[in-house]
Each structure stands twice: as structure tokens, then as C-alpha cells.
Write a protein that holds these residues in place. Structure first.
Motif, mmCIF file in Angstrom:
data_model
loop_
_atom_site.group_PDB
_atom_site.id
_atom_site.type_symbol
_atom_site.label_atom_id
_atom_site.label_comp_id
_atom_site.label_asym_id
_atom_site.label_seq_id
_atom_site.Cartn_x
_atom_site.Cartn_y
_atom_site.Cartn_z
ATOM 1 N N GLU A 1 0.827 -1.206 0.000
ATOM 2 C CA GLU A 1 0.000 0.000 0.000
ATOM 3 C C GLU A 1 0.861 1.257 0.000
ATOM 4 N N GLU A 2 1.922 1.257 0.790
ATOM 5 C CA GLU A 2 2.809 2.423 0.855
ATOM 6 C C GLU A 2 3.505 2.667 -0.487
ATOM 7 N N ILE A 3 4.004 1.595 -1.111
ATOM 8 C CA ILE A 3 4.638 1.743 -2.416
ATOM 9 C C ILE A 3 3.633 2.224 -3.457
ATOM 10 N N SER A 4 2.410 1.749 -3.358
ATOM 11 C CA SER A 4 1.383 2.133 -4.328
ATOM 12 C C SER A 4 1.103 3.633 -4.292
ATOM 13 N N LEU A 5 1.115 4.209 -3.111
ATOM 14 C CA LEU A 5 0.957 5.661 -2.991
ATOM 15 C C LEU A 5 2.067 6.386 -3.734
ATOM 16 N N GLY B 1 -3.886 -7.360 -7.751
ATOM 17 C CA GLY B 1 -3.944 -5.939 -8.064
ATOM 18 C C GLY B 1 -4.641 -5.120 -7.008
ATOM 19 N N GLN B 2 -5.443 -5.792 -6.165
ATOM 20 C CA GLN B 2 -6.186 -5.069 -5.132
ATOM 21 C C GLN B 2 -5.263 -4.332 -4.175
ATOM 22 N N GLY B 3 -4.090 -4.898 -3.906
ATOM 23 C CA GLY B 3 -3.160 -4.245 -2.985
ATOM 24 C C GLY B 3 -2.672 -2.917 -3.509
ATOM 25 N N ILE B 4 -2.400 -2.834 -4.813
ATOM 26 C CA ILE B 4 -1.984 -1.564 -5.408
ATOM 27 C C ILE B 4 -3.174 -0.618 -5.489
#
Length: 210
Positions: free
Chosen positions: A35-39, A82-85
Motif C-alpha cells: 500500500e505504501e509503495i502504491s501511494l 492488483g487489489q493491494g496496489i
């Protein structure tokens, strides 16, 4: 013309990705890091969004200030990993529309099989970000983009954590018009189609399955 592949080398992304790669990272920590990387990925991928000047009032004066113009983005998650991103990106872009495409990889043929498809009605008026943690063989990404091109979005970008050179090559042979944004390009695929050195199966590590 936009680069076909953009590797996002921000130090925070690379640090968090290293933690995700470690085999002893817990499921909860893996999800948090994703989640942090996705931000951070969303921040980089959306740099080119168009702006318009609109009149506003501050507590002291009126002015013209930049705001996003046009229809909101649509984020497409390739289920399930993909839900995590998607969850991370929605924290930065909460007004984005959301779609899902369900594909699983046949373990014998390494080919994708579609089992779910749901996107917003007005996709044709929006820019699309497709999110999935990996491009390995490229087959799932290729199939997803073929399917989503049928909805005729304004543009498509593909966002992932890891990509293999073989997958990038196959993807751009089919979709030379779709840029890839990734945190890392790894060495190669193994005989089972997994990325090396990789981080394992992202879905299994997110959800604690095998």
C-alpha cells in the motif's frame, strides 16, 4: 511520445520493495508495504495529469489556481493481487472510478483465463491505469489490455511493482502504445514462469495462501 518503460527509482520505493522481497516478511507487513509503495507509484505515474486554472477565494484574496481538468481517472485492478496496489492508489486519488478484471494463470499452459469483468460505464471518456504487482510472462497483462481496449478509454498505462524482461518484450509486441511504469526490472523468468529474483507469488503473500 511517452517512454515505453519507466522504472521508478525513488529511494523510498526501492527500500520498501527490498523489505517486500524478503521471504520472512509477514503477510500483514507485506500488505502494508504494498500500500505504501502504491501511494508513491501513483504520485509518479500521475505527474502528467492536465490542469486548468480556476477562480477561487482564499481567506485573504481571490486568485486563479490549478485544479485537475477533465474526467477523473479510472483504476483497473487485475484480481486478485492488483487489489493491494488499488487500495494504496485510492488513498491518493479517492475520486477515481474503479474497475476489476479477474484473470488467473493456467499453471500448465501459463495462459490467462478470464472469470470476472466489471468497469465503469463511461470509461471511453477517461484515462485508465491498470494495476497488477507483476509482469512475468506478460500473458495476463496482454489479455487484460486487449479486453480493456474494447472499452475505448482515452489512454492506458500499466503500473506494476516488478517486471521481467521477457514479459516486457511480449507485452510491447502486442501493445506498443501502452507504457509500463514499474519499480524494478528483474533478471529473468524461471522454468515455471516466475520472476527471478522476484518476491514470490504476490497474491499468496498478500493473503497468506499457497
Amino acid at each position: 511520445m511517452e517512454k515505453l518503460v519507466t522504472q521508478i527509482e525513488h529511494p523510498l520505493i526501492q527500500h520498501k520493495l527490498t523489505l517486500m522481497r524478503q521471504k520472512d516478511t509477514s503477510t500483514a507487513k507485506f500488505r502494508q508495504l504494498l500500500e505504501e509503495i502504491s501511494l508513491l507509484l501513483a504520485y509518479e505515474v500521475t505527474r502528467g495529469l492536465p490542469l486548468e486554472q480556476v477562480p477561487i477565494e482564499t481567506p485573504f484574496a481571490t486568485m486563479k489556481a490549478p485544479m485537475l481538468t477533465g474526467k477523473k481517472l479510472v483504476l483497473i485492478s487485475i484480481m486478485r493481487a492488483g487489489q493491494g496496489i488499488l487500495d494504496g492508489m485510492l488513498k491518493l486519488i479517492p475520486s477515481a472510478r474503479v474497475g476489476h478484471i479477474g484473470l488467473y494463470r493456467d499453471p500448465r499452459m501459463l495462459m490467462p483465463v478470464e472469470y470476472y469483468f466489471k468497469v465503469p460505464r463511461d470509461v471511453s471518456e477517461r484515462d485508465m491505469l491498470i494495476v497488477d504487482p507483476m509482469i512475468a510472462t506478460g500473458n495476463t497483462a496482454i489479455a487484460a489490455v486487449h479486453r480493456l481496449k474494447e472499452t475505448q478509454p482515452q489512454s492506458i498505462k500499466f503500473v506494476c511493482l516488478l517486471a521481467a524482461p521477457e514479459g516486457i518484450k511480449s507485452f510491447h509486441e502486442e501493445h506498443p502504445d501502452v507504457p509500463i511504469f514499474t519499480a524494478a526490472i528483474d533478471d529473468k523468468l524461471d522454468e515455471h514462469g516466475y520472476i527471478l529474483p522476484g518476491l514470490g507469488d504476490a497474491g499468496d503473500r498478500m493473503f497468506g495462501t499457497q
